[in-house]
Design an enzyme around this catalytic site. Structure first.
Site, PDB file in Angstrom:
ATOM      1  CB  CYS A  38      60.507  -7.711  -2.542  1.00 49.19           C
ATOM      2  SG  CYS A  38      62.084  -7.669  -1.687  1.00 49.19           S
ATOM      3  CG  LEU A  39      64.549 -10.610  -6.454  1.00 51.67           C
ATOM      4  CD1 LEU A  39      66.006 -10.452  -6.898  1.00 51.67           C
ATOM      5  CD2 LEU A  39      63.846 -11.647  -7.321  1.00 51.67           C
ATOM      6  CG  HIS A  70      65.731  -4.189   0.396  1.00 50.69           C
ATOM      7  ND1 HIS A  70      65.123  -5.170   1.144  1.00 50.69           N
ATOM      8  CD2 HIS A  70      65.207  -4.292  -0.852  1.00 50.69           C
ATOM      9  CE1 HIS A  70      64.261  -5.831   0.380  1.00 50.69           C
ATOM     10  NE2 HIS A  70      64.283  -5.312  -0.836  1.00 50.69           N
ATOM     11  CG  HIS A  77      61.667  -2.087  -3.301  1.00 54.01           C
ATOM     12  ND1 HIS A  77      60.449  -2.732  -3.251  1.00 54.01           N
ATOM     13  CD2 HIS A  77      62.598  -3.040  -3.023  1.00 54.01           C
ATOM     14  CE1 HIS A  77      60.640  -4.005  -2.947  1.00 54.01           C
ATOM     15  NE2 HIS A  77      61.941  -4.223  -2.812  1.00 54.01           N
ATOM     16  CD  GLU A  78      66.106  -2.990  -4.687  1.00 55.44           C
ATOM     17  OE1 GLU A  78      66.672  -3.573  -3.746  1.00 55.44           O
ATOM     18  OE2 GLU A  78      65.194  -3.518  -5.348  1.00 55.44           O
ATOM     19  N   GLY A 137      66.018  -5.351  -9.189  1.00 53.32           N
ATOM     20  CA  GLY A 137      66.789  -4.614  -8.203  1.00 53.32           C
ATOM     21  C   GLY A 137      67.220  -5.531  -7.077  1.00 53.32           C
ATOM     22  CD  GLN A 195      66.682  -7.626  -1.728  1.00 53.48           C
ATOM     23  OE1 GLN A 195      67.150  -6.782  -2.493  1.00 53.48           O
ATOM     24  NE2 GLN A 195      65.627  -8.353  -2.028  1.00 53.48           N
TER      25      GLN A 195
HETATM   26 NI    NI Z   1      63.172  -5.900  -2.507  1.00 51.12          NI
END
Ligand code: NI
Length: 167
Positions: free
Chosen positions: A91-92, A137, A133-134, A46, A51
């Site tokens: 998470c990235l 962000h 989660h996304e 995701g 991000q």
């Molecule tokens: Ni994330």
């Protein structure tokens, strides 16, 4: 298509609130394609526009095993949620950290697709976690915000140290 650099916690730009997308045009579709490419390359399941330092309400997700089910959510909103479940998240933007987070068990998300058409999607398990989660962000929130202060500080220190070593 192009790969976009991913911001890492504690970068303050990850705290910005993304703005609603007024029109789904070719620029938005290009952004979505770039985000999918960046997510697959990372690799991740995701990615939110926040991000990659773009303050637009756009999320891409693919929780399939073989990267065959890309999902694009424009202006996503949780319109219904049920239950509670604990799930391990990463998470990235927070490399190499995996922690248990409690979120709604199932959600119904409403969003626009790449043609600007509204759809509703019922999600459970990994997809439900990922959607929540996304969307966080887009509101400047990270999964580490759900952890204890001690754990969050530990992660922050580790990533700041790594960043210093790179520079
Ligand atoms: Ni994330």
């Amino acid at each position: 298509m192009a790969l976009r650099p991913i911001l890492h916690f504690p970068d303050p730009r990850l705290r910005k609130k993304a703005l609603e997308i007024k029109e789904v045009d070719d620029n938005i579709r290009q952004l979505a394609d770039d985000m999918l490419e960046t997510m697959y390359e990372a690799p991740g399941i995701g990615l939110a526009a926040t991000q990659i330092n773009v303050q637009k309400r756009l999320v891409v997700i693919d929780v399939s095993e073989d990267k065959s089910s890309p999902l694009i959510f424009i202006n996503p909103e949780i319109v219904e949620q049920h239950g509670e479940r604990e799930h391990e998240e990463g998470c990235l933007s927070v490399p190499e950290s995996y922690e248990m987070v409690t979120r709604a068990d199932t959600v119904c998300v409403r969003a626009l697709d790449r043609e600007g058409k509204q759809f509703d999607l019922e999600a459970e398990e990994l997809l439900a976690t990922c959607i929540q989660h996304e969307i966080d962000h887009l509101d400047g929130k990270l999964f580490v915000d759900y952890l204890s202060n001690l754990k969050r500080q530990r992660i922050k220190k580790r990533l700041e140290k790594q960043l210093k070593q790179k520079n």
